[in-house]
Scaffold this motif. Structure first.
Motif, PDB file in Angstrom:
ATOM      1  N   ASP A 323       0.815  -1.221   0.000  1.00 60.79           N
ATOM      2  CA  ASP A 323       0.000   0.000   0.000  1.00 60.79           C
ATOM      3  C   ASP A 323       0.847   1.270   0.000  1.00 60.79           C
ATOM      4  O   ASP A 323       0.295   2.376  -0.047  1.00 60.79           O
ATOM      5  N   GLY A 324       2.168   1.124   0.054  1.00 59.14           N
ATOM      6  CA  GLY A 324       3.031   2.292   0.221  1.00 59.14           C
ATOM      7  C   GLY A 324       3.784   2.743  -1.006  1.00 59.14           C
ATOM      8  O   GLY A 324       4.679   3.592  -0.904  1.00 59.14           O
ATOM      9  N   THR A 325       3.430   2.229  -2.192  1.00 60.54           N
ATOM     10  CA  THR A 325       4.202   2.606  -3.376  1.00 60.54           C
ATOM     11  C   THR A 325       3.993   4.063  -3.790  1.00 60.54           C
ATOM     12  O   THR A 325       4.767   4.595  -4.592  1.00 60.54           O
ATOM     13  N   CYS A 326       2.971   4.712  -3.243  1.00 60.78           N
ATOM     14  CA  CYS A 326       2.733   6.129  -3.547  1.00 60.78           C
ATOM     15  C   CYS A 326       3.084   7.038  -2.369  1.00 60.78           C
ATOM     16  O   CYS A 326       2.868   8.257  -2.439  1.00 60.78           O
ATOM     17  N   ASP A 327       3.637   6.462  -1.321  1.00 54.79           N
ATOM     18  CA  ASP A 327       3.921   7.220  -0.103  1.00 54.79           C
ATOM     19  C   ASP A 327       5.362   7.729  -0.124  1.00 54.79           C
ATOM     20  O   ASP A 327       6.218   7.289   0.647  1.00 54.79           O
ATOM     21  N   LEU A 336      -1.426   9.903 -13.104  1.00 52.62           N
ATOM     22  CA  LEU A 336      -2.041   8.613 -12.817  1.00 52.62           C
ATOM     23  C   LEU A 336      -3.250   8.430 -13.719  1.00 52.62           C
ATOM     24  O   LEU A 336      -4.283   9.084 -13.527  1.00 52.62           O
ATOM     25  N   PHE A 337      -3.122   7.568 -14.693  1.00 53.84           N
ATOM     26  CA  PHE A 337      -4.218   7.333 -15.629  1.00 53.84           C
ATOM     27  C   PHE A 337      -5.113   6.215 -15.091  1.00 53.84           C
ATOM     28  O   PHE A 337      -4.626   5.204 -14.566  1.00 53.84           O
ATOM     29  N   ALA A 338      -6.414   6.403 -15.204  1.00 54.74           N
ATOM     30  CA  ALA A 338      -7.380   5.430 -14.708  1.00 54.74           C
ATOM     31  C   ALA A 338      -8.698   5.660 -15.432  1.00 54.74           C
ATOM     32  O   ALA A 338      -8.871   6.655 -16.142  1.00 54.74           O
ATOM     33  N   THR A 352      -6.507   7.424  -4.353  1.00 59.04           N
ATOM     34  CA  THR A 352      -5.795   7.198  -3.094  1.00 59.04           C
ATOM     35  C   THR A 352      -4.306   7.451  -3.278  1.00 59.04           C
ATOM     36  O   THR A 352      -3.656   8.085  -2.433  1.00 59.04           O
ATOM     37  N   CYS A 353      -3.762   6.968  -4.384  1.00 62.30           N
ATOM     38  CA  CYS A 353      -2.345   7.177  -4.685  1.00 62.30           C
ATOM     39  C   CYS A 353      -2.034   8.666  -4.800  1.00 62.30           C
ATOM     40  O   CYS A 353      -1.058   9.150  -4.214  1.00 62.30           O
ATOM     41  N   ALA A 354      -2.851   9.384  -5.550  1.00 61.60           N
ATOM     42  CA  ALA A 354      -2.626  10.820  -5.712  1.00 61.60           C
ATOM     43  C   ALA A 354      -2.669  11.530  -4.370  1.00 61.60           C
ATOM     44  O   ALA A 354      -1.864  12.446  -4.100  1.00 61.60           O
ATOM     45  N   GLY A 355      -3.582  11.105  -3.496  1.00 65.17           N
ATOM     46  CA  GLY A 355      -3.661  11.713  -2.175  1.00 65.17           C
ATOM     47  C   GLY A 355      -2.402  11.483  -1.362  1.00 65.17           C
ATOM     48  O   GLY A 355      -1.914  12.406  -0.686  1.00 65.17           O
ATOM     49  N   GLN A 356      -1.859  10.281  -1.416  1.00 67.15           N
ATOM     50  CA  GLN A 356      -0.609   9.998  -0.707  1.00 67.15           C
ATOM     51  C   GLN A 356       0.537  10.857  -1.246  1.00 67.15           C
ATOM     52  O   GLN A 356       1.338  11.401  -0.474  1.00 67.15           O
ATOM     53  N   LEU A 357       0.608  10.959  -2.553  1.00 65.70           N
ATOM     54  CA  LEU A 357       1.670  11.754  -3.160  1.00 65.70           C
ATOM     55  C   LEU A 357       1.561  13.223  -2.749  1.00 65.70           C
ATOM     56  O   LEU A 357       2.558  13.861  -2.400  1.00 65.70           O
ATOM     57  N   THR A 363       3.693  16.650  -6.907  1.00 63.78           N
ATOM     58  CA  THR A 363       2.710  17.060  -7.900  1.00 63.78           C
ATOM     59  C   THR A 363       2.113  15.817  -8.532  1.00 63.78           C
ATOM     60  O   THR A 363       2.828  15.014  -9.135  1.00 63.78           O
ATOM     61  N   ALA A 364       0.805  15.636  -8.365  1.00 65.78           N
ATOM     62  CA  ALA A 364       0.151  14.434  -8.877  1.00 65.78           C
ATOM     63  C   ALA A 364      -1.243  14.766  -9.372  1.00 65.78           C
ATOM     64  O   ALA A 364      -1.954  15.563  -8.763  1.00 65.78           O
ATOM     65  N   GLU A 365      -1.619  14.141 -10.483  1.00 63.78           N
ATOM     66  CA  GLU A 365      -2.970  14.299 -11.014  1.00 63.78           C
ATOM     67  C   GLU A 365      -3.504  12.952 -11.463  1.00 63.78           C
ATOM     68  O   GLU A 365      -2.748  12.080 -11.896  1.00 63.78           O
ATOM     69  N   VAL A 366      -4.822  12.787 -11.324  1.00 69.00           N
ATOM     70  CA  VAL A 366      -5.503  11.612 -11.850  1.00 69.00           C
ATOM     71  C   VAL A 366      -6.146  11.996 -13.174  1.00 69.00           C
ATOM     72  O   VAL A 366      -6.922  12.957 -13.235  1.00 69.00           O
TER      73      VAL A 366
END
Length: 392
Positions: A323-327, A336-338, A352-357, A363-366
């Protein structure tokens, strides 16, 4: 076409090859991790045929400029326990590109059967995605991971650490192959991957950012539809809340038992203990899926379901790692494409990943590619990712 195979040896030759190419001797200095052992040409697509090839794979050919050469590589890496082993992977490079090129790392999604790996299967999507990037001028490294393709043993499914080492060592071997073929490569790595490969790409980016290899530098990070919140996804699967829940849950349970000893006997976890034998890497999907029950409740024992719902000890620690690959805090923007229509790995994983980053001031976007399901999300994202890489 008839495969063309070449073999290489470690230590002195590796040092000489890497020194001659000006990329250092990192693999030799780490016990020959990443040493290229063999390469086999598995496909060639001329420039005037690449567009047709990509269109057949439902990929956008508009940025294709080069023909491509695909090779299976075998290289030295390590097991989850750090012991020496060998893995295979796919390298697809542009044919006739004289300029120095960045490296793309493509991390593939879930596969049960070793024969589906991109280095051995001409029809696996890995081959076409790697060709997409190579046709635009990038040398593309697509590791099979451990235990898939021609690699020995079983696959440690969803094991972040071995996905990372296999990916880094594949990049090292890829640079050696490129140097031998007189294709100049930079130290820039553009990392992407789909599904299982989403967290694998994130973990690779983290390792490169922390100096895992001084000759490889993270330059872009754009994974697709990954299970970044694995514990949450497993909980959802237990209630049948994702497509193919029994297949993913069974594969995960068998693989993580090998890694973390979740049960002493298969009968403790599975209502039908024979299910375990289906996940040895030697059974194609058409042999596995008909033998799986319809629901997770029919697959697993009530006691084991409770264990997954309330993990303790080794299982809890393993979930924490997964669960920590984005932490962490990347030094490049993360895209992050989805897909909002994904019923296999729902888009909340990427959020969730973007929130951790962002909590780590990154800088992260979904990027929502639309109301499509899991597999189409990668096809929709690929053209945008290639455009991002070219702008990086």
């Amino acid at each position: 076409m008839k495969p063309i195979k070449r073999r290489f040896f470690c230590a002195a030759l590796l040092t000489a090859v890497m020194a001659a190419s000006g990329i250092g001797t990192a693999a030799a200095d780490t016990g020959c991790r990443g040493a290229l052992l063999a390469s086999t040409v598995v496909d060639r697509i001329p420039a005037d045929k690449v567009g047709e090839y990509l269109r057949k794979a439902n990929l956008d050919p508009s940025r294709a400029k080069f023909g491509v050469i695909a090779e299976r590589i075998e290289y030295r890496t390590v097991t989850p326990n750090g012991r020496p082993t060998v893995a295979s992977g796919l390298v697809v490079r542009p044919d006739g590109n004289p300029a120095a090129t960045d490296l793309v790392s493509w991390a593939h999604g879930t596969m049960i059967y070793r024969g589906y790996a991109g280095s051995v299967s001409a029809t696996d999507s890995t081959r076409s995605y790697a060709a997409l990037f190579a046709s635009a001028g990038y040398v593309t490294s697509a590791p099979d991971y451990l235990g898939l393709g021609t690699g020995p043993g079983t696959h440690p499914y969803l094991d972040v650490d071995s996905e990372t080492t296999a990916s880094i060592d594949a990049l090292r071997a890829t640079k050696q192959l490129a140097a031998r073929e007189r294709v100049r490569t930079t130290d820039r790595v553009l990392a992407t991957g789909f599904s299982q490969g989403g967290p694998a790409a994130m973990a690779l980016g983290r390792a490169l950012s922390r100096g895992a290899d001084p000759h490889l530098r993270l330059a872009a990070l754009a994974p697709i539809s990954g299970p970044y919140d694995l514990s949450g996804l497993v909980s959802t699967a237990l209630s049948g809340g994702i497509d193919n829940a029994t297949a993913y849950t069974a594969y995960f349970t068998v693989a993580w038992n090998r890694l973390h000893h979740l049960y002493d006997s298969p009968a403790e976890a599975f209502r039908d203990p024979a299910i375990v034998d289906l996940f040895d890497g030697n059974h194609p999907d058409q042999e596995v899926f008909p033998k799986l029950p319809a629901t997770v409740g029919e697959l697993l024992t009530p006691q084991f379901i409770e264990k997954l719902k309330h993990p303790t000890s080794a299982l809890r620690r393993a979930f924490r790692v997964a669960d920590g690959t984005c932490d962490w805090r990347p030094n490049v923007p993360v895209h992050l494409f989805a897909a909002s229509g994904d019923h296999t790995v729902p888009i909340w994983n990427s959020r969730t990943c973007a929130g951790q980053l962002r909590e780590n001031h990154a800088t992260a976007e979904v990027v929502d590619v639309g109301a499509v399901d899991h597999l189409p999300s990668a096809k929709r994202a690929s053209a945008q990712i290639l455009a991002l890489f070219q702008a990086s």
